[in-house]
Design an enzyme around this catalytic site. Sequence first.
Site, PDB file in Angstrom:
ATOM      1  N   HIS A 472       0.834  -1.211   0.000  1.00 50.62           N
ATOM      2  CA  HIS A 472       0.000   0.000   0.000  1.00 50.62           C
ATOM      3  C   HIS A 472       0.869   1.262   0.000  1.00 50.62           C
ATOM      4  O   HIS A 472       0.685   2.153  -0.839  1.00 50.62           O
ATOM      5  CB  HIS A 472      -0.908  -0.006   1.231  1.00 50.62           C
ATOM      6  CG  HIS A 472      -1.739   1.224   1.388  1.00 50.62           C
ATOM      7  ND1 HIS A 472      -3.049   1.313   0.988  1.00 50.62           N
ATOM      8  CD2 HIS A 472      -1.445   2.460   1.903  1.00 50.62           C
ATOM      9  CE1 HIS A 472      -3.524   2.510   1.237  1.00 50.62           C
ATOM     10  NE2 HIS A 472      -2.557   3.232   1.793  1.00 50.62           N
ATOM     11  N   GLU A 473       1.787   1.340   0.936  1.00 57.89           N
ATOM     12  CA  GLU A 473       2.608   2.549   1.027  1.00 57.89           C
ATOM     13  C   GLU A 473       3.491   2.720  -0.201  1.00 57.89           C
ATOM     14  O   GLU A 473       3.776   3.846  -0.621  1.00 57.89           O
ATOM     15  CB  GLU A 473       3.449   2.518   2.307  1.00 57.89           C
ATOM     16  CG  GLU A 473       2.638   2.577   3.597  1.00 57.89           C
ATOM     17  CD  GLU A 473       1.705   3.777   3.672  1.00 57.89           C
ATOM     18  OE1 GLU A 473       2.037   4.834   3.079  1.00 57.89           O
ATOM     19  OE2 GLU A 473       0.650   3.672   4.317  1.00 57.89           O
ATOM     20  N   HIS A 476       1.792   4.705  -2.815  1.00 54.15           N
ATOM     21  CA  HIS A 476       1.999   6.150  -2.642  1.00 54.15           C
ATOM     22  C   HIS A 476       3.375   6.556  -3.188  1.00 54.15           C
ATOM     23  O   HIS A 476       3.528   7.609  -3.818  1.00 54.15           O
ATOM     24  CB  HIS A 476       1.929   6.524  -1.165  1.00 54.15           C
ATOM     25  CG  HIS A 476       0.572   6.516  -0.572  1.00 54.15           C
ATOM     26  ND1 HIS A 476      -0.482   7.244  -1.071  1.00 54.15           N
ATOM     27  CD2 HIS A 476       0.084   5.874   0.538  1.00 54.15           C
ATOM     28  CE1 HIS A 476      -1.554   7.057  -0.319  1.00 54.15           C
ATOM     29  NE2 HIS A 476      -1.243   6.233   0.654  1.00 54.15           N
ATOM     30  N   HIS A 479       3.380   6.871  -6.844  1.00 50.29           N
ATOM     31  CA  HIS A 479       2.702   8.124  -7.217  1.00 50.29           C
ATOM     32  C   HIS A 479       3.686   9.285  -7.108  1.00 50.29           C
ATOM     33  O   HIS A 479       3.772  10.147  -8.002  1.00 50.29           O
ATOM     34  CB  HIS A 479       1.505   8.327  -6.292  1.00 50.29           C
ATOM     35  CG  HIS A 479       0.475   9.261  -6.818  1.00 50.29           C
ATOM     36  ND1 HIS A 479      -0.671   9.585  -6.118  1.00 50.29           N
ATOM     37  CD2 HIS A 479       0.397   9.976  -7.963  1.00 50.29           C
ATOM     38  CE1 HIS A 479      -1.405  10.419  -6.812  1.00 50.29           C
ATOM     39  NE2 HIS A 479      -0.778  10.680  -7.935  1.00 50.29           N
TER      40      HIS A 479
END
Length: 683
Positions: A472-473, A476, A479
Amino acid sequence: MTDAVNPLLTPSALPYALPDYAAIRPEHYLPAFHAAFAEHLAEIRRITMVRSMPTFENTMVPLEHAGAMLERVAHAFYTVSSADATEEIQAIDEELAPLMAAHDDAVRLDAQLYWRVKVLHEQLDELELDGESRYLVQRHFREMAHAGAGLDDDAKSRLTALNQQLSTLTTTFEKNLLADTNDLAVLFDSADELDGLADGELSAAARAATERGHDGAFLISLPLFTGHPYLASLTNRDSRRRVMEASRSRGARGNANDNRAVLTEIAALRAERAALLGYPSHAAYVTADETAGTPEAVFDLLHRLAPAAASNARAEQEALQAIVDETEDEPFALEAHDWAFYTEKVRTAKYDIDTAALRPWFGAERVLQDGVFYAATQLYGVTFTERADLVAYHPDARVFEVHNASGSALGLYVLDLYTRDTKRGGAWMNPIVSQSALRGTAPVVVNNLNVAKPGDGQPTLLTLDEVTTLFHEFGHALHGLFATVNYPHFAGTNVFRDFVEFPSQVNEMWILWAEVLDNYARHYETGEALDSGVVERLRATEAFNQGHDTSEYLAAAWLDQAWHRVDVETQIDEVAAFEAEALAEIGLDNPAVPTRYASTYFAHVFSGGYSAGYYSYIWSEVLDADTVEWFRDNGGLTRENGDRFRARLLGVGGSKDPLAAYRDFRGRDAEIAPLLKRRGLGG
């Protein structure tokens, strides 16, 4: 101290302008901030003193150049204040908080600057601007107006005071939470009390106890959320109770770290600020500049999901109670600290899966290299090379250089995996350097997790939840690495709060993707692949326990909304009573399923950037579930799919309306049906 010896006052000479943390000392930060504040204000004055009428070139371009030193210093400091907040760093943070708020207001509320931006906004259709430049004018105007730039001087004065008070209070909330979380780490005298934990978990607990001066004992530190990963394994019910009670009491013990008065004052001041800005509540103020638009839209989504989630949770609770009644010599009523333990029993009985037993297949290094990095390479062609020569802010933080498929340099990725007393709870990504073509900077991003560090010589074995968090991290991080923009205002994850979780949630899909899982899920000693039957049963459990998980999340999202829907006339004296009333209002007041965060340790909303915005996870998940369906329908883990997702969504950063970017990627708006199916909430 002279400027010459402060490494923060000039751009770093290290690759990718990575801050020279080896040379930076705590005493460097405040002087650097003061110098950066002065330089930024001087840059703004040079813009507003221009005698000619506003143009994009004499207003927006220098505005985007302005503040480069401040951004450099702030990124360097706030990375450390989150991940290695020693007492000295905390003291700087407390002193800095109102100064930073005052400076932000001095820029955002500058009447002359606002006038220049407003003139450009009014002439927007007459200007010959590319899409990113046009959107830059729109966003600066909207953000300045939303911040209060159009208020009169008296209102601005009160607004500035409120913002400074709030910055101090939110810093206090975080400091109190860190201290109380450390104080409430649960000390056990004997390994027998921790029966059920794996050797690596016991090793980590012993190491933590020794570091606190308790040789021979075992210390269980607390994560940010209400539960604890170990609750699924601990056979001793009293040990489970002690861990859960410690977690739920944070910030509410009547000691120096009590956060109740702090958070009620935060809520009251936010309500006053919203009223000053012309909104009925802080929730209305926040959502007005998000994709949701209004708190009513959030209300509708949460109320649509909550009844089915609560019903599913009650059905799960009945199944767990039946296990207790059947297996315990002296049955008892299931409580919150029992849920995870008996859930694993049900999972084992129903699916023949013991998630705790999977840890030997989730060695942290293999998950990182052959899972997280591998999936990114397959999708986007990027590669990762560790740079042991580059020093980050803490010895545990590792630096990797990232290259595109063409071999061109992209940026740096920093991973800080382990928990420590100086690190705040939870997991997060933040930029250390933001990409901008205008400024000539490339991205440097960091992921922080809070994995318990085992004893020397012991492997770091992750739980399935920790594997999920890492993927999940890293979403980020991708991104932040991939966003390729001209203006720093749009760099990386600078998107609407209720959109920012979308790319990270999408990245979770690769955890159980056959090609990825087979590559990383190998036994840390033998290299044996995870049995295919286990894999299939794992996939079958993806919707398992979703009543509980959805309910605890929705309860927290609703609690956030409840605190921030209050108007300026409302006074809240009893935090616990307010919580109980709010959760009853939405039907999520089941004692066996406590809210994922209670108010006194709800850092996302009382010291982070998610105030009135915690709903964004489920809001973004609508896009996420719809996107996962698209990947599955189009061949999954392919460069073609990855390149499309990168170019049309990750790569645009904040330079385009996010829902327009989604339509560009998907060919239509997102549909909610895939989310409802994933969460077991019906159609």
